[in-house]
Design a protein around this motif. Structure first.
Motif, PDB file in Angstrom:
ATOM      1  N   VAL A 219     -12.104  33.256 101.386  1.00 32.48           N
ATOM      2  CA  VAL A 219     -13.255  32.760 100.633  1.00 32.48           C
ATOM      3  C   VAL A 219     -12.802  31.873  99.475  1.00 32.48           C
ATOM      4  N   ASP A 220     -11.702  32.223  98.838  1.00 34.02           N
ATOM      5  CA  ASP A 220     -11.219  31.434  97.701  1.00 34.02           C
ATOM      6  C   ASP A 220     -10.780  30.036  98.121  1.00 34.02           C
ATOM      7  N   SER A 221     -10.384  29.853  99.380  1.00 33.86           N
ATOM      8  CA  SER A 221     -10.053  28.518  99.886  1.00 33.86           C
ATOM      9  C   SER A 221     -11.304  27.705 100.174  1.00 33.86           C
ATOM     10  N   LEU A 222     -12.357  28.381 100.618  1.00 33.93           N
ATOM     11  CA  LEU A 222     -13.587  27.698 101.003  1.00 33.93           C
ATOM     12  C   LEU A 222     -14.510  27.394  99.815  1.00 33.93           C
ATOM     13  N   LEU A 223     -14.536  28.278  98.823  1.00 36.53           N
ATOM     14  CA  LEU A 223     -15.479  28.119  97.711  1.00 36.53           C
ATOM     15  C   LEU A 223     -15.391  26.774  96.993  1.00 36.53           C
ATOM     16  N   PRO A 224     -14.203  26.261  96.674  1.00 36.19           N
ATOM     17  CA  PRO A 224     -14.170  24.950  96.006  1.00 36.19           C
ATOM     18  C   PRO A 224     -14.798  23.843  96.862  1.00 36.19           C
ATOM     19  N   GLU A 225     -14.589  23.905  98.163  1.00 36.79           N
ATOM     20  CA  GLU A 225     -15.172  22.902  99.059  1.00 36.79           C
ATOM     21  C   GLU A 225     -16.684  23.068  99.141  1.00 36.79           C
ATOM     22  N   ILE A 226     -17.136  24.310  99.183  1.00 41.03           N
ATOM     23  CA  ILE A 226     -18.583  24.572  99.221  1.00 41.03           C
ATOM     24  C   ILE A 226     -19.229  24.068  97.939  1.00 41.03           C
ATOM     25  N   ARG A 227     -18.613  24.376  96.806  1.00 42.29           N
ATOM     26  CA  ARG A 227     -19.169  23.942  95.516  1.00 42.29           C
ATOM     27  C   ARG A 227     -19.208  22.423  95.411  1.00 42.29           C
ATOM     28  N   LYS A 228     -18.156  21.779  95.882  1.00 44.84           N
ATOM     29  CA  LYS A 228     -18.093  20.319  95.824  1.00 44.84           C
ATOM     30  C   LYS A 228     -19.191  19.698  96.686  1.00 44.84           C
ATOM     31  N   ALA A 229     -19.345  20.172  97.919  1.00 44.87           N
ATOM     32  CA  ALA A 229     -20.357  19.635  98.831  1.00 44.87           C
ATOM     33  C   ALA A 229     -21.765  19.903  98.303  1.00 44.87           C
TER      34      ALA A 229
ATOM     35  N   LYS B 182     -18.728  10.832 104.114  1.00 43.22           N
ATOM     36  CA  LYS B 182     -18.388   9.421 103.868  1.00 43.22           C
ATOM     37  C   LYS B 182     -17.815   9.260 102.465  1.00 43.22           C
ATOM     38  N   ALA B 183     -18.444   9.904 101.493  1.00 42.03           N
ATOM     39  CA  ALA B 183     -17.983   9.799 100.111  1.00 42.03           C
ATOM     40  C   ALA B 183     -16.576  10.369  99.948  1.00 42.03           C
ATOM     41  N   GLU B 184     -16.268  11.418 100.687  1.00 43.38           N
ATOM     42  CA  GLU B 184     -14.939  12.028 100.613  1.00 43.38           C
ATOM     43  C   GLU B 184     -13.891  11.176 101.336  1.00 43.38           C
ATOM     44  N   SER B 185     -14.324  10.447 102.332  1.00 44.13           N
ATOM     45  CA  SER B 185     -13.477   9.568 103.161  1.00 44.13           C
ATOM     46  C   SER B 185     -12.097  10.159 103.480  1.00 44.13           C
ATOM     47  N   ILE B 186     -12.125  11.300 104.122  1.00 45.51           N
ATOM     48  CA  ILE B 186     -10.894  11.962 104.537  1.00 45.51           C
ATOM     49  C   ILE B 186     -10.629  11.627 106.000  1.00 45.51           C
ATOM     50  N   PRO B 187      -9.482  11.058 106.302  1.00 44.88           N
ATOM     51  CA  PRO B 187      -9.174  10.746 107.704  1.00 44.88           C
ATOM     52  C   PRO B 187      -9.190  12.013 108.559  1.00 44.88           C
ATOM     53  N   GLY B 188      -9.665  11.866 109.771  1.00 49.29           N
ATOM     54  CA  GLY B 188      -9.649  12.989 110.698  1.00 49.29           C
ATOM     55  C   GLY B 188     -10.938  13.779 110.751  1.00 49.29           C
ATOM     56  N   ILE B 189     -11.923  13.418 109.938  1.00 51.27           N
ATOM     57  CA  ILE B 189     -13.204  14.115 109.989  1.00 51.27           C
ATOM     58  C   ILE B 189     -14.215  13.207 110.657  1.00 51.27           C
ATOM     59  N   PHE B 190     -14.817  13.720 111.701  1.00 52.44           N
ATOM     60  CA  PHE B 190     -15.869  13.016 112.416  1.00 52.44           C
ATOM     61  C   PHE B 190     -17.060  13.955 112.489  1.00 52.44           C
ATOM     62  N   PHE B 191     -18.217  13.445 112.152  1.00 48.12           N
ATOM     63  CA  PHE B 191     -19.413  14.281 112.130  1.00 48.12           C
ATOM     64  C   PHE B 191     -20.453  13.681 113.059  1.00 48.12           C
ATOM     65  N   MET B 192     -20.815  14.430 114.082  1.00 48.56           N
ATOM     66  CA  MET B 192     -21.855  14.002 115.005  1.00 48.56           C
ATOM     67  C   MET B 192     -23.173  14.594 114.536  1.00 48.56           C
ATOM     68  N   ARG B 193     -24.127  13.713 114.240  1.00 50.51           N
ATOM     69  CA  ARG B 193     -25.434  14.170 113.777  1.00 50.51           C
ATOM     70  C   ARG B 193     -26.354  14.384 114.960  1.00 50.51           C
ATOM     71  N   PHE B 194     -27.115  15.446 114.905  1.00 53.87           N
ATOM     72  CA  PHE B 194     -28.140  15.705 115.911  1.00 53.87           C
ATOM     73  C   PHE B 194     -29.234  14.658 115.737  1.00 53.87           C
ATOM     74  N   ASN B 195     -29.687  14.070 116.819  1.00 54.17           N
ATOM     75  CA  ASN B 195     -30.736  13.061 116.774  1.00 54.17           C
ATOM     76  C   ASN B 195     -32.061  13.715 116.399  1.00 54.17           C
TER      77      ASN B 195
END
Length: 143
Positions: free
Chosen positions: A33-43, A86-99
């Protein structure tokens, strides 16, 4: 979903997961959880700031505090996840949005405006649960 993606993108070595020890190390981070929380808070901070900005620009739609509260508590939309990644622009992340174009009739506020981005994928109004996920020749794409 968002936090896990970010942790994986930041911790998978460029050469990939080479052995079982790499997989185990990554799984340990994803279960921590301690690894995930900073990412959750940022998002969630990014999304909350975006929503506050939208409400400020469209104040006439949020005169009732209940409307503001409901908007801030609404489910995170696909476009918000896309915007954050997009704002984070981290290589290797691809997000497929549900239509979600077929859901345009019930969309409100920013979602109604942003669904135009998905118009080109088509689809008829209806229940998302009936979307065909396995046969892309059967009808309009769901992703």
């Amino acid at each position: 979903c968002i936090a896990s993606s970010m942790v994986m993108a930041r911790h998978i070595p460029e050469e990939g997961l080479v052995g079982r020890h790499d997989v185990d190390a990554l799984l340990a981070k994803l279960r921590d959880v301690d690894s995930l929380l900073p990412e959750i808070r940022k998002a969630m901070g990014f999304i909350a700031d975006s929503r506050r900005t939208y409400m400020a620009r469209h104040a006439s739609s949020f005169r009732d505090p209940k409307d503001s509260s409901a908007y801030m508590k609404a489910w995170v939309a696909n476009y918000e996840i896309s915007d954050f990644m997009k704002a984070e622009s981290i290589p290797g992340i691809f997000f497929m949005r549900f239509n979600q174009w077929p859901e345009r009739g019930s969309a409100r506020h920013e979602e109604a405006e942003r669904l135009v981005e998905e118009q080109r994928f088509g689809g008829r109004a209806g229940d998302k649960s009936s979307a065909v996920l396995h046969n892309f020749r059967a009808g309009p794409p769901c992703f």
